[in-house]
Design an enzyme around this catalytic site. Sequence first.
Site, mmCIF file in Angstrom:
data_model
loop_
_atom_site.group_PDB
_atom_site.id
_atom_site.type_symbol
_atom_site.label_atom_id
_atom_site.label_comp_id
_atom_site.label_asym_id
_atom_site.label_seq_id
_atom_site.Cartn_x
_atom_site.Cartn_y
_atom_site.Cartn_z
ATOM 1 N N SER A 142 -0.146 -7.513 -0.686
ATOM 2 C CA SER A 142 0.071 -6.155 -1.165
ATOM 3 C C SER A 142 -0.607 -5.196 -0.190
ATOM 4 C CB SER A 142 -0.493 -6.025 -2.589
ATOM 5 O OG SER A 142 -0.093 -4.803 -3.163
ATOM 6 N N ASN A 143 -0.901 -3.993 -0.603
ATOM 7 C CA ASN A 143 -1.598 -3.031 0.271
ATOM 8 C C ASN A 143 -2.470 -2.125 -0.592
ATOM 9 O OD1 ASN A 143 0.059 -0.637 -0.550
ATOM 10 N ND2 ASN A 143 1.667 -1.927 0.272
ATOM 11 N N GLN A 144 -3.134 -1.174 0.070
ATOM 12 C CA GLN A 144 -4.178 -0.396 -0.614
ATOM 13 C C GLN A 144 -3.667 0.827 -1.374
ATOM 14 O OE1 GLN A 144 -6.734 0.337 2.790
ATOM 15 N NE2 GLN A 144 -8.289 -0.945 1.834
ATOM 16 N N ALA A 153 4.374 2.575 -1.217
ATOM 17 C CA ALA A 153 4.044 1.774 -0.033
ATOM 18 C C ALA A 153 4.669 0.397 -0.266
ATOM 19 C CB ALA A 153 2.541 1.682 0.138
#
Length: 225
Positions: A28-30, A96
């Site tokens: 995943s991402n932030q 995102a």
Amino acid sequence: MQNTLKNKKILITAGPTREYLDPVRFISNQSTGKMGYAIAETLHNLGANVYLVSGPVTITSNFPKDKIIAVETGKQMYDECKKLFNELDIAIFCAAVADYTPKITSEIKIKKIENEISIEFIKNVDIAYEFGRVKTSQQKSIGFALETNNVLDNAASKLNKKNFNCIVANSPNKDEGFGYDTNKIAILKSDLSLTEYPLKSKHEVAQDIINAIIEMFKPVAETAF
Ligand code: CTP
């Protein structure tokens, strides 16, 4: 002026996506979803008909929970957005979305047997690009470009590639971008005019973005000869 968006059907994608390796592991991402949710709240308060398609987030928001279309993966986000493509007036792509997803998702938990493993990834569907391919001249789309370098060049190339009417450029610096309550943006329009804004709260930034969208709906001024 604020009435321009009343009852307009507006899609907002927000937050990160999760791309699963197995039932309990994902990449995943932030992204926290703060920017997308701030835009969704403001538009909802202006009387727009907002469809918020959101990846997993933990932020608190005043946006009505029962109106959130919750998804996890990029593919699920695309499937939910696609159902709405035809009826939208505006699409705002804040999410995102992970660029790549594992080629294979194991149905059972991957066991720790080998010393080294490699995982093959394939490109995820690009939701904004797909909307850009099919949108009509009445439908507007707004993208985001989070860039560490060559911010405006990269933003201009995304604007073009994904057929956005405008793109919001920002950088993952301290106080800007992922996770922070503030953001510093520049808005690049399809005529390549650029407006740069100072550091502001994400709710103030949301209002700036919405003002730029309202501008798009103004009738083109008659040219005097
Ligand atoms: N976007 C999308 N679906 C994807 C990837 C991106 O809808 N699969 C949207 C984002 O929400 C954003 C815009 O496209 O509005 C640009 O996203 P970004 O991740 O910056 O661009 P990429 O095309 O993924 O390019 P790169 O990661 O190489 O910078």
